[in-house]
Write a protein that holds these residues in place. Structure first.
Motif, short mmCIF file in Angstrom:
data_model
loop_
_atom_site.label_atom_id
_atom_site.label_comp_id
_atom_site.label_asym_id
_atom_site.label_seq_id
_atom_site.Cartn_x
_atom_site.Cartn_y
_atom_site.Cartn_z
N SER A 70 6.63 2.50 -0.75
CA SER A 70 5.63 2.82 -1.77
C SER A 70 4.27 2.32 -1.32
CB SER A 70 6.01 2.17 -3.10
OG SER A 70 5.00 2.38 -4.06
N ASP B 208 1.59 2.88 -3.60
CA ASP B 208 0.77 2.98 -4.81
C ASP B 208 -0.14 1.77 -5.00
OD1 ASP B 208 1.98 5.37 -5.27
OD2 ASP B 208 3.41 4.63 -6.76
N ARG C 264 1.91 13.34 -7.48
CA ARG C 264 3.00 12.95 -6.59
C ARG C 264 3.14 13.94 -5.43
NH1 ARG C 264 4.75 9.84 -3.40
NH2 ARG C 264 6.74 10.45 -2.51
N GLN D 203 0.60 13.08 -2.87
CA GLN D 203 1.01 11.89 -2.12
C GLN D 203 2.09 12.23 -1.10
OE1 GLN D 203 2.15 8.89 -4.96
NE2 GLN D 203 0.12 8.83 -5.93
#
Length: 487
Positions: A397, A399, A435, A438
């Motif tokens: 991840s 984020d 998303r 990403q």
């Protein structure tokens, strides 16, 4: 004194019967100028014609009802114009070619050279120019596209999942290959998209395209609209239903026993790593790989145990890498739930295929099987007989490292009727779109199949400055295309 005789050859000449000029004898007994004044071999050939052009699809009308795409000064356009000229069948066409005109003048000039027998044994040749006036006329296909409720065939694309990322990716593939150019209208619905066509053949071509880029199956039906009992003519509306496999990237899947045995007895608990015309899976605890073709999946279909909405955040405490296989590297990892920090010291030991990219301190997303309850009978029976891992790691991840600045690249979108209940594309409330963006940043192979465009007034240094000193996947400048803007 001797004399030598030198013979002389003189051509006998006659007088033109019209003007009295001395000429060589011919069947008409007239000079060339008098023949041209009395005989016009271009008689019956129009010096100006009208050709119809549709500005919507850029095609020319070939009577009675055929529309043909022809480029300027092409042999197809020349053939079309020659067929429109009456009287050419009575003469012999020697040469034909275009005379340059301004492209926006709505005039096309053709230079012709013809021959014709004026009198017995007398053949004349003449060169002249025919002007074609381009008149605008809307073709029937474009007229139906602009009218409402005139579609003939609809292709209903559906996927029974909770997100729209598959359709976002499919939209980009359609744009790149211009597969939507024959559509009359495009409309979003709850579980997919409807594509409307004015021709059944165009819809069949579009269905073939879908089955070539995504794992899907299709079925068709037809509905009788009108029927003339006297002429036997009927009007139908056709429907093609295309169902996309409800398995997406990063989904946790439990393979049915029959499917697992067909793949060589792999561990049935696998992760989906890629979805194309074939479903690609990896068994994270042993690095075993399995590929399931579309036809094999539909023979014995199955659903996901968990999707990306069920992912849990973990902190990586320790990593011990082992053997590698292709793009994956086997590793023993110790992780702890992000939600447990400050509450308890519980940690989990698991084996993963992400050994190449994980290091202590990273944040990773995975499925927490220790607290999950799945409504799957085969999976429940399997857990009774076998030990299953507590955690299955899926992906790293980023984020917590991403910046909130505007991206320096963008995607094009299809012109479609969007459901008012859905969030606007690209807004903070559209989580599926964020998303998907990403995923494109993290997966170079995925974004290589579509077109990415540079944002206006974006310099190369701006792209680099947004990500320097930050370990975040980014889109390089070389992968971006310049968007064409016509003013």
């Amino acid at each position: 004194m001797s004399h030598e005789y030198i013979p002389t050859t003189t051509t006998q000449r006659i007088l033109c019967c019209e003007c009295g000029v001395a000429i060589e004898p011919n069947a008409a007994n007239m000079c060339l100028n008098c023949i041209r004044s009395r005989v016009d071999i271009t008689e019956g050939i129009p010096k100006q014609i009208v050709v119809n052009f549709c500005r919507g699809c850029e095609r020319y009308l070939a009577p009675p009802a055929q529309w043909l795409p022809c480029a300027l000064e092409s042999k197809e356009l020349l053939s079309l114009l020659l067929k429109r000229m009456k009287g050419l069948s009575k003469v012999r066409l020697i040469d034909a070619g275009f005379v340059w005109t301004e492209p926006h003048s709505k005039r096309i000039k053709v230079k012709l050279t013809i021959q014709k027998e004026a009198f017995a044994a007398t053949i004349l040749q003449q060169t002249f120019v025919v002007e074609a006036v381009v008149a605008n006329q809307q073709c029937s296909d474009c007229a139906r596209r602009e009218a409402k409720n005139t579609w003939n065939t609809v292709v209903q694309v559906r996927q029974k999942v909770e997100h729209k990322r598959t359709f976002l990716y499919l939209e980009q593939l359609i744009l790149k290959h211009q597969a939507h150019r024959d559509t009359v209208n495009i409309k979003t619905v709850r579980e997919g998209i409807d594509f409307f066509f004015d021709s059944r053949s165009h819809a069949i071509k579009f269905v073939d395209f879908l089955q070539a880029v995504v794992p899907a199956r299709s079925k068709s039906s037809e509905q009788l609209i009108t029927q003339d009992v006297h002429s036997g003519e009927s009007t139908y509306k056709f429907t093609f239903s295309v169902e996309i496999v409800p398995i997406c990237k990063d989904d946790l899947v439990f393979l049915p026993g029959k499917t697992a045995r067909h793949l060589g007895g792999v561990n049935p608990i696998v992760l989906c790593t890629r979805v194309g015309t074939t479903l690609h899976f990896v068994e994270p605890t042993a690095l075993a790989k399995a590929d399931i073709p579309t036809h094999l999946y539909w023979r014995d279909p199955f659903l996901s145990l968990a999707a990306t909405n069920d992912l849990v955040e973990f902190y990586v405490l320790d990593v011990e890498t082992g053997r590698s296989s292709g793009k994956n590297c086997f590793a023993d990892v110790q992780v702890a739930r992000a939600s447990d920090f400050g509450r308890n010291t519980q940690s989990f030991h698991c084996r993963t295929h992400l050994g190449f990219i994980l290091k202590p301190g990273d944040v990773v997303l995975g499925y927490d099987l220790s607290t999950s309850n799945f409504n799957n009978v085969e999976f429940t029976e399997y857990t009774i007989r076998h030990e299953i891992p507590d955690v299955i790691l899926v992906r790293k991840s980023y984020d917590h490292l991403r910046r909130s600045g505007k991206r320096k690249w963008k995607l094009k979108q299809l012109a479609m009727d969007v459901d008012e209940m859905e969030p606007a594309r690209g807004t903070p409330t559209d989580r599926d779109y964020e998303r998907f963006m990403q995923e494109l940043e993290e997966d170079q192979e995925m974004r290589s199949a579509i077109n990415l465009y540079r944002q206006p007034q974006t310099a190369a240094m701006d792209i680099i400055s947004d990500v320097e000193d930050v370990e975040v996947p980014r889109v390089s400048l070389e992968e971006l295309l310049e968007e064409l803007v016509i003013e």
